[in-house]
Design a protein around this motif. Structure first.
Motif, PDB file in Angstrom:
ATOM      1  N   LEU A  12     -29.284 -15.478 -23.657  1.00  0.00           N
ATOM      2  CA  LEU A  12     -30.122 -15.622 -24.683  1.00  0.00           C
ATOM      3  C   LEU A  12     -30.614 -17.114 -24.791  1.00  0.00           C
ATOM      4  N   VAL A  13     -31.996 -17.340 -25.107  1.00  0.00           N
ATOM      5  CA  VAL A  13     -32.280 -18.702 -25.233  1.00  0.00           C
ATOM      6  C   VAL A  13     -33.258 -18.720 -26.354  1.00  0.00           C
ATOM      7  N   ASP A  14     -33.046 -19.751 -27.184  1.00  0.00           N
ATOM      8  CA  ASP A  14     -33.887 -20.132 -28.440  1.00  0.00           C
ATOM      9  C   ASP A  14     -35.354 -20.754 -27.799  1.00  0.00           C
ATOM     10  N   THR A  15     -36.199 -19.887 -27.645  1.00  0.00           N
ATOM     11  CA  THR A  15     -37.608 -20.358 -27.401  1.00  0.00           C
ATOM     12  C   THR A  15     -38.482 -19.439 -27.695  1.00  0.00           C
ATOM     13  N   LYS A  16     -39.658 -19.690 -27.722  1.00  0.00           N
ATOM     14  CA  LYS A  16     -40.936 -18.859 -28.107  1.00  0.00           C
ATOM     15  C   LYS A  16     -41.694 -18.214 -26.890  1.00  0.00           C
ATOM     16  N   TRP A  17     -41.111 -18.201 -25.632  1.00  0.00           N
ATOM     17  CA  TRP A  17     -41.592 -17.461 -24.556  1.00  0.00           C
ATOM     18  C   TRP A  17     -41.849 -16.187 -24.882  1.00  0.00           C
ATOM     19  N   PRO A  18     -43.100 -15.642 -24.278  1.00  0.00           N
ATOM     20  CA  PRO A  18     -43.519 -14.359 -24.520  1.00  0.00           C
ATOM     21  C   PRO A  18     -42.569 -13.258 -23.908  1.00  0.00           C
ATOM     22  N   ASP A  19     -42.161 -13.444 -23.022  1.00  0.00           N
ATOM     23  CA  ASP A  19     -41.293 -12.742 -22.020  1.00  0.00           C
ATOM     24  C   ASP A  19     -40.125 -13.237 -21.407  1.00  0.00           C
ATOM     25  N   CYS A  20     -39.435 -12.529 -20.935  1.00  0.00           N
ATOM     26  CA  CYS A  20     -37.935 -13.073 -20.443  1.00  0.00           C
ATOM     27  C   CYS A  20     -38.373 -13.669 -18.759  1.00  0.00           C
ATOM     28  N   ILE A  21     -37.430 -14.693 -18.501  1.00  0.00           N
ATOM     29  CA  ILE A  21     -37.653 -15.097 -17.293  1.00  0.00           C
ATOM     30  C   ILE A  21     -36.608 -14.614 -16.297  1.00  0.00           C
ATOM     31  N   THR A  22     -36.872 -14.249 -14.892  1.00  0.00           N
ATOM     32  CA  THR A  22     -36.072 -13.611 -14.032  1.00  0.00           C
ATOM     33  C   THR A  22     -35.887 -14.792 -13.028  1.00  0.00           C
ATOM     34  N   MET A  23     -34.708 -15.367 -12.989  1.00  0.00           N
ATOM     35  CA  MET A  23     -34.431 -16.201 -11.948  1.00  0.00           C
ATOM     36  C   MET A  23     -33.976 -15.516 -10.548  1.00  0.00           C
ATOM     37  N   PRO A  24     -34.138 -16.244  -9.256  1.00  0.00           N
ATOM     38  CA  PRO A  24     -33.770 -15.500  -8.204  1.00  0.00           C
ATOM     39  C   PRO A  24     -32.176 -15.227  -8.000  1.00  0.00           C
ATOM     40  N   SER A  25     -31.282 -15.925  -8.916  1.00  0.00           N
ATOM     41  CA  SER A  25     -29.906 -15.754  -8.840  1.00  0.00           C
ATOM     42  C   SER A  25     -29.370 -14.632  -9.775  1.00  0.00           C
ATOM     43  N   GLY A  26     -30.425 -13.908 -10.280  1.00  0.00           N
ATOM     44  CA  GLY A  26     -30.020 -12.864 -11.082  1.00  0.00           C
ATOM     45  C   GLY A  26     -29.831 -13.130 -12.484  1.00  0.00           C
ATOM     46  N   VAL A  27     -29.809 -14.423 -12.881  1.00  0.00           N
ATOM     47  CA  VAL A  27     -29.966 -14.711 -14.309  1.00  0.00           C
ATOM     48  C   VAL A  27     -31.183 -14.550 -14.988  1.00  0.00           C
ATOM     49  N   ILE A  28     -31.164 -13.672 -15.929  1.00  0.00           N
ATOM     50  CA  ILE A  28     -32.522 -13.434 -16.718  1.00  0.00           C
ATOM     51  C   ILE A  28     -32.265 -14.003 -18.229  1.00  0.00           C
ATOM     52  N   LEU A  29     -33.250 -14.798 -18.440  1.00  0.00           N
ATOM     53  CA  LEU A  29     -33.398 -15.684 -19.779  1.00  0.00           C
ATOM     54  C   LEU A  29     -34.047 -14.777 -20.650  1.00  0.00           C
ATOM     55  N   VAL A  30     -33.257 -14.582 -21.722  1.00  0.00           N
ATOM     56  CA  VAL A  30     -33.959 -13.695 -22.898  1.00  0.00           C
ATOM     57  C   VAL A  30     -34.244 -14.384 -23.987  1.00  0.00           C
ATOM     58  N   PRO A  31     -35.661 -14.299 -24.462  1.00  0.00           N
ATOM     59  CA  PRO A  31     -35.628 -14.953 -25.779  1.00  0.00           C
ATOM     60  C   PRO A  31     -35.162 -14.209 -27.049  1.00  0.00           C
ATOM     61  N   MET A  32     -34.645 -15.220 -27.914  1.00  0.00           N
ATOM     62  CA  MET A  32     -33.835 -14.547 -29.093  1.00  0.00           C
ATOM     63  C   MET A  32     -34.882 -13.641 -29.973  1.00  0.00           C
ATOM     64  N   HIS A  33     -36.171 -14.003 -29.978  1.00  0.00           N
ATOM     65  CA  HIS A  33     -37.018 -13.480 -30.744  1.00  0.00           C
ATOM     66  C   HIS A  33     -37.384 -12.125 -30.180  1.00  0.00           C
TER      67      HIS A  33
END
Length: 172
Positions: A12-33
């Motif tokens: 979970l990340v505290d940001t205003k991105w409209p969607d998640c970001i998928t990293m090639p390593s398999g980490v998926i950054l999910v906006p809290m909102h």
């Protein structure tokens, strides 16, 4: 062919991105909102879509188009040295091409995510609603017109996932 398993991790990340970001390593950054805005099946849709993005290695699929866009930009820059304003022509074409690539990537990850959601037992009928809800800025979440991503999944559910579809028939 060597297959490498992907160790998915959701952060979970505290940001205003409209969607998640998928990293090639398999980490998926999910906006809290995103988590607070969606029901469970809808959140599963967004996570499945990002898992599909990683599984499909989609960014590599369109590398030829990306190289063509880069070549066009460089040619336009060089031409712009001799004819003022000519360097702007490739920008318009590249913008259209980038939009088409992004749209095809979203369509592919959407189709794969429906299969992942179905196999995991989630309600696939909620998939279009997730993208509709995330695209909205109004409290009632139903903007007009229907966002493309939601409309595309509604179409997929109607055409490919209707009763009697080969996708839903038991495997022999």
């Amino acid at each position: 062919m060597l297959f490498r398993s992907i160790d998915f991790r959701f952060q979970l990340v505290d940001t205003k991105w409209p969607d998640c970001i998928t990293m090639p390593s398999g980490v998926i950054l999910v906006p809290m909102h995103t988590v607070g805005q969606l029901e469970d099946d809808e959140l599963a849709t967004v996570l499945a879509d990002n898992i599909a993005t990683a599984l499909e290695k989609q960014t590599f699929r369109y590398s030829a188009e990306c190289k063509a866009m880069l070549t066009s930009s460089v040619a336009g820059d060089v031409a712009g040295l001799f004819v003022p304003g000519l360097s702007l022509v490739p920008l318009a074409g590249n913008s259209v091409a980038a939009h088409k690539i992004k749209q095809r990537l979203e369509e592919q990850s959407g189709r794969v995510s429906l299969v992942l959601l179905h196999d995991a037992g989630f309600d696939i009928q909620k998939a279009p609603l997730a993208w509709w809800r995330l695209s909205a800025h109004q409290p009632d979440f139903m903007p007009k017109p229907v966002p493309y991503r939601a409309a595309y999944l509604f179409h997929q559910l109607t055409m490919d996932w209707s009763t009697g579809s080969p996708l839903l028939l038991p495997q022999a």
